[in-house]
Design a protein around this motif. Structure first.
Motif, PDB file in Angstrom:
ATOM      1  N   ALA A  40       0.838  -1.181   0.000  1.00 40.90           N
ATOM      2  CA  ALA A  40       0.000   0.000   0.000  1.00 40.90           C
ATOM      3  C   ALA A  40       0.881   1.242   0.000  1.00 40.90           C
ATOM      4  O   ALA A  40       2.044   1.175   0.424  1.00 40.90           O
ATOM      5  N   PRO A  41       0.364   2.371  -0.448  1.00 46.25           N
ATOM      6  CA  PRO A  41       1.161   3.606  -0.479  1.00 46.25           C
ATOM      7  C   PRO A  41       1.728   3.938   0.892  1.00 46.25           C
ATOM      8  O   PRO A  41       0.996   3.934   1.891  1.00 46.25           O
ATOM      9  N   GLY A  42       3.019   4.186   0.932  1.00 46.54           N
ATOM     10  CA  GLY A  42       3.666   4.572   2.180  1.00 46.54           C
ATOM     11  C   GLY A  42       3.917   3.430   3.144  1.00 46.54           C
ATOM     12  O   GLY A  42       4.369   3.669   4.270  1.00 46.54           O
ATOM     13  N   LYS A  43       3.632   2.217   2.732  1.00 41.78           N
ATOM     14  CA  LYS A  43       3.819   1.066   3.607  1.00 41.78           C
ATOM     15  C   LYS A  43       4.785   0.069   2.980  1.00 41.78           C
ATOM     16  O   LYS A  43       5.026   0.095   1.774  1.00 41.78           O
ATOM     17  N   GLU A  44       5.311  -0.812   3.840  1.00 42.84           N
ATOM     18  CA  GLU A  44       6.196  -1.845   3.332  1.00 42.84           C
ATOM     19  C   GLU A  44       5.398  -2.962   2.654  1.00 42.84           C
ATOM     20  O   GLU A  44       4.219  -3.175   2.954  1.00 42.84           O
ATOM     21  N   ARG A  45       6.065  -3.653   1.766  1.00 43.41           N
ATOM     22  CA  ARG A  45       5.440  -4.803   1.123  1.00 43.41           C
ATOM     23  C   ARG A  45       5.213  -5.901   2.177  1.00 43.41           C
ATOM     24  O   ARG A  45       6.086  -6.180   2.986  1.00 43.41           O
ATOM     25  N   GLU A  46       4.029  -6.498   2.140  1.00 43.96           N
ATOM     26  CA  GLU A  46       3.698  -7.511   3.137  1.00 43.96           C
ATOM     27  C   GLU A  46       3.196  -8.783   2.473  1.00 43.96           C
ATOM     28  O   GLU A  46       2.543  -8.746   1.420  1.00 43.96           O
ATOM     29  N   LEU A  47       3.479  -9.902   3.142  1.00 49.24           N
ATOM     30  CA  LEU A  47       3.012 -11.189   2.672  1.00 49.24           C
ATOM     31  C   LEU A  47       1.510 -11.318   2.914  1.00 49.24           C
ATOM     32  O   LEU A  47       1.036 -11.063   4.023  1.00 49.24           O
ATOM     33  N   VAL A  48       0.795 -11.742   1.881  1.00 51.41           N
ATOM     34  CA  VAL A  48      -0.648 -11.919   1.978  1.00 51.41           C
ATOM     35  C   VAL A  48      -1.012 -13.392   2.097  1.00 51.41           C
ATOM     36  O   VAL A  48      -1.789 -13.780   2.971  1.00 51.41           O
ATOM     37  N   ALA A  49      -0.449 -14.202   1.192  1.00 51.12           N
ATOM     38  CA  ALA A  49      -0.796 -15.621   1.174  1.00 51.12           C
ATOM     39  C   ALA A  49       0.306 -16.399   0.470  1.00 51.12           C
ATOM     40  O   ALA A  49       1.006 -15.851  -0.388  1.00 51.12           O
ATOM     41  N   SER A  50       0.432 -17.674   0.829  1.00 50.57           N
ATOM     42  CA  SER A  50       1.413 -18.528   0.180  1.00 50.57           C
ATOM     43  C   SER A  50       0.817 -19.922  -0.010  1.00 50.57           C
ATOM     44  O   SER A  50      -0.126 -20.309   0.692  1.00 50.57           O
ATOM     45  N   ILE A  51       1.406 -20.654  -0.952  1.00 47.58           N
ATOM     46  CA  ILE A  51       0.912 -21.984  -1.266  1.00 47.58           C
ATOM     47  C   ILE A  51       2.100 -22.856  -1.643  1.00 47.58           C
ATOM     48  O   ILE A  51       3.032 -22.412  -2.314  1.00 47.58           O
ATOM     49  N   TYR A  60      -1.954 -17.718   5.346  1.00 43.77           N
ATOM     50  CA  TYR A  60      -2.512 -16.388   5.116  1.00 43.77           C
ATOM     51  C   TYR A  60      -2.109 -15.417   6.206  1.00 43.77           C
ATOM     52  O   TYR A  60      -1.925 -15.802   7.371  1.00 43.77           O
ATOM     53  N   ALA A  61      -1.999 -14.162   5.823  1.00 45.17           N
ATOM     54  CA  ALA A  61      -1.854 -13.110   6.830  1.00 45.17           C
ATOM     55  C   ALA A  61      -3.143 -13.046   7.626  1.00 45.17           C
ATOM     56  O   ALA A  61      -4.239 -13.286   7.102  1.00 45.17           O
ATOM     57  N   GLU A  62      -3.013 -12.672   8.875  1.00 47.30           N
ATOM     58  CA  GLU A  62      -4.183 -12.615   9.743  1.00 47.30           C
ATOM     59  C   GLU A  62      -5.236 -11.656   9.197  1.00 47.30           C
ATOM     60  O   GLU A  62      -6.436 -11.897   9.309  1.00 47.30           O
ATOM     61  N   SER A  63      -4.788 -10.606   8.566  1.00 42.23           N
ATOM     62  CA  SER A  63      -5.707  -9.570   8.090  1.00 42.23           C
ATOM     63  C   SER A  63      -6.602 -10.046   6.950  1.00 42.23           C
ATOM     64  O   SER A  63      -7.639  -9.423   6.673  1.00 42.23           O
ATOM     65  N   VAL A  64      -6.226 -11.130   6.272  1.00 39.90           N
ATOM     66  CA  VAL A  64      -7.017 -11.608   5.131  1.00 39.90           C
ATOM     67  C   VAL A  64      -7.574 -13.006   5.352  1.00 39.90           C
ATOM     68  O   VAL A  64      -8.361 -13.499   4.529  1.00 39.90           O
ATOM     69  N   ASN A  65      -7.171 -13.646   6.427  1.00 37.11           N
ATOM     70  CA  ASN A  65      -7.606 -15.023   6.687  1.00 37.11           C
ATOM     71  C   ASN A  65      -9.130 -15.090   6.765  1.00 37.11           C
ATOM     72  O   ASN A  65      -9.760 -14.304   7.470  1.00 37.11           O
ATOM     73  N   GLY A  66      -9.686 -16.019   6.000  1.00 39.95           N
ATOM     74  CA  GLY A  66     -11.134 -16.171   5.973  1.00 39.95           C
ATOM     75  C   GLY A  66     -11.809 -15.380   4.863  1.00 39.95           C
ATOM     76  O   GLY A  66     -12.984 -15.592   4.561  1.00 39.95           O
ATOM     77  N   ARG A  67     -11.058 -14.462   4.248  1.00 37.58           N
ATOM     78  CA  ARG A  67     -11.617 -13.656   3.143  1.00 37.58           C
ATOM     79  C   ARG A  67     -10.925 -13.955   1.819  1.00 37.58           C
ATOM     80  O   ARG A  67     -11.557 -13.878   0.759  1.00 37.58           O
ATOM     81  N   PHE A  68      -9.643 -14.259   1.870  1.00 39.51           N
ATOM     82  CA  PHE A  68      -8.864 -14.527   0.660  1.00 39.51           C
ATOM     83  C   PHE A  68      -8.551 -16.018   0.566  1.00 39.51           C
ATOM     84  O   PHE A  68      -8.360 -16.697   1.583  1.00 39.51           O
ATOM     85  N   THR A  69      -8.446 -16.494  -0.682  1.00 39.49           N
ATOM     86  CA  THR A  69      -8.072 -17.881  -0.926  1.00 39.49           C
ATOM     87  C   THR A  69      -7.044 -17.939  -2.044  1.00 39.49           C
ATOM     88  O   THR A  69      -7.283 -17.418  -3.136  1.00 39.49           O
TER      89      THR A  69
END
Length: 116
Positions: A40-51, A60-69
């Motif tokens: 996101a603008p002004g933020k560091e790159r963060e891991l979202v999900a891996s397989i 999954y990152a906690e912030s997306v767990n249950g919403r992203f697949t």
């Protein structure tokens, strides 16, 4: 050479869905774990999900767990990120990443904007 090409980003309203895709080439896709990151603008790159390489395990990152697949199709050398119940804080550039022989390879990214 290694190529990762993301697609599927766009503008979506809060609560909506998007499906990102990453087409891979130049390496043995079925042998490599894959990941999605976002920045996101002004933020560091963060891991979202891996397989894992077989798709048998995901994380999954906690912030997306249950919403992203995250999913993959090894026959088509493609990894996907299905994003549901999107929030404004999900707005970012999304990147797929492959780690090959100790090096990190990134796509060019696809913009996701969540706004009403």
């Amino acid at each position: 050479q290694v190529q990762l090409v993301e697609s599927g980003g766009g503008l979506v309203q809060p609560g909506g869905s998007l499906r990102l895709s990453c087409a891979a080439s130049g390496f043995t896709f079925s042998s490599r774990a894959m990941s999605w990151y976002r920045q996101a603008p002004g933020k560091e790159r963060e891991l979202v999900a891996s397989i894992t390489s077989t798709g048998g395990s995901t994380g999954y990152a906690e912030s997306v767990n249950g919403r992203f697949t995250i999913s993959r199709d090894n026959a088509k050398n493609t990894v996907h990120l299905q994003m549901n119940r999107l929030k404004s804080e999900d707005t970012a550039v999304y990147y797929c990443k492959a780690q090959i022989n100790g090096g990190n390879y990134w796509g060019q990214g696809t913009q996701v904007t969540v706004s009403s």
